[in-house]
Design a protein around this motif. Structure first.
Motif, short mmCIF file in Angstrom:
data_model
loop_
_atom_site.label_atom_id
_atom_site.label_comp_id
_atom_site.label_asym_id
_atom_site.label_seq_id
_atom_site.Cartn_x
_atom_site.Cartn_y
_atom_site.Cartn_z
N ASP A 1 0.81 -1.22 0.00
CA ASP A 1 0.00 0.00 0.00
C ASP A 1 0.84 1.27 0.00
N ARG A 2 2.14 1.15 -0.29
CA ARG A 2 2.98 2.35 -0.31
C ARG A 2 2.55 3.30 -1.43
N LYS B 1 -1.61 7.96 -2.77
CA LYS B 1 -3.05 7.62 -2.83
C LYS B 1 -3.33 6.31 -2.11
N GLU B 2 -2.43 5.37 -2.31
CA GLU B 2 -2.60 4.04 -1.72
C GLU B 2 -2.61 4.12 -0.19
N THR B 3 -1.76 4.98 0.35
CA THR B 3 -1.68 5.12 1.82
C THR B 3 -2.98 5.69 2.37
N ALA C 1 -5.93 5.44 1.11
CA ALA C 1 -6.97 4.40 1.04
C ALA C 1 -6.73 3.32 2.09
N ALA C 2 -5.46 2.94 2.28
CA ALA C 2 -5.15 1.86 3.23
C ALA C 2 -5.49 2.30 4.66
N THR D 1 -9.13 1.84 5.18
CA THR D 1 -9.46 0.42 5.35
C THR D 1 -9.11 -0.05 6.76
N THR E 1 4.56 8.32 0.39
CA THR E 1 3.82 7.66 1.48
C THR E 1 3.75 8.60 2.69
#
Ligand code: A2P
Length: 283
Positions: free
Chosen positions: A83-84, A87-89, A91-92, A95, A129
């Protein structure tokens, strides 16, 4: 008398209880919920999980149902490597919070640095990140942010680009693997060190030097290892599935290790290293 709930202040003033309950490899089920309830009854006020542990659902349930107000329990989770990125961070984190069923986290950590591939690539991944971590912190949904397994050469470029410095670095830290340069670097910059596997994944509990020193103070080798880390200013995150040992791991304040014994433990050759070098892990 200090207790497991006694706090170390982070650089932003947030207090973090100096003994936390590690949950790595504990399955996501009602046994974990009961285990955390038991730990809270014993006096633990700090629970450490991570997305990759796969048990955030039960950790969250235990925190919500343990009978303590939410603000009395310090909850940490960690961003997994897949999730690095900015955007991914974001979203993670959503979650993780949803899986835990909590409104906020006390601490969110980057679990491992991006460290492989071209030099510039890993540095920019970590700073993307971190930019997301800063935004999450500013949104008020996490009380503190930090990293885990970051060595000096991962921290320097991160700090150079950060608006908000990491408040914590969670490292492998135990007798026989003290990573002194990284710990000194963090402590000189106000980054609180947390010790994962403070008992060397159990490998240190019968270590002759620790047992011998323990006998002098009337405690076990495990308690010596934990107290040694606290005296070095590190937060400890021991793990035990046994109620007696859970309790024993909080009984660290009735004795103090002499400077001579601290030095003898510091001088131990490398022992019980996990083998997980942050620059070479393959996950
Ligand atoms: P158990 O769950 O049977 O108590 P680490 O926290 O370094 O990863 O080490 C965890 C390991 O150490 C587990 O195998 C745990 O076993 C064991 N352990 C935890 N606390 C103690 C203790 N006080 N005395 C002996 N073994 C312990």
């Amino acid at each position: 008398m200090p207790s497991a709930a006694s706090g170390f202040p982070l650089s932003n003033g947030v207090k973090i209880p100096c003994i936390g309950l590690g949950t790595w490899q504990i399955p996501d089920n009602q046994e974990l919920v009961r285990h955390i309830h038991k730990a809270v009854e014993i006096g633990y006020r700090h629970i450490d999980t991570a997305h990759i542990y796969g048990n955030e659902r039960s950790v969250g349930e235990a925190v919500r149902t343990c009978g303590m107000p939410r603000d009395k329990i310090f909850v940490t989770s960690k961003l997994w490597n897949a999730d690095r990125g900015y955007k991914e961070t974001l979203a993670a984190f959503d979650t993780t919070l949803k899986t835990l069923g909590l409104d906020y986290l006390d601490l969110f950590l980057i679990h491992w640095p991006a460290a492989r591939g071209e030099a510039m690539t890993w540095q920019s991944i970590n700073s993307g990140t971190w930019r997301a971590m800063e935004e999450i912190y500013e949104s008020g949904r996490v009380r503190s942010i930090g990293v885990s397994n970051f060595l000096i050469h991962h921290l320097v470029p991160l700090l150079a680009r950060a608006r908000i410095a990491p408040m914590v670095n969670q490292l492998e830290f135990h007798p026989g693997y003290m990573q002194a340069p990284t710990v000194e670097f963090c402590q000189s910059r106000g980054i609180q060190v947390e010790a994962w596997s403070p008992l060397g994944r159990g490998a240190l509990i019968h270590h002759p030097l620790l047992s011998e020193i323990g006998a002098k103070y009337g405690v076990t080798g495990a308690q010596v290892a934990l107290r040694w880390a606290l005296q070095h200013g590190a937060i400890v995150l021991p793990k035990s599935m046994n109620a007696e040992r859970l309790k024993q791991n909080t009984e660290l304040f009735g004795f103090s290790i002499s400077s001579e014994d601290m030095a003898a433990i510091d001088a131990m050759p490398q022992t019980a290293f996990s083998g997980l070098d942050p620059d070479h892990v393959t996950f």
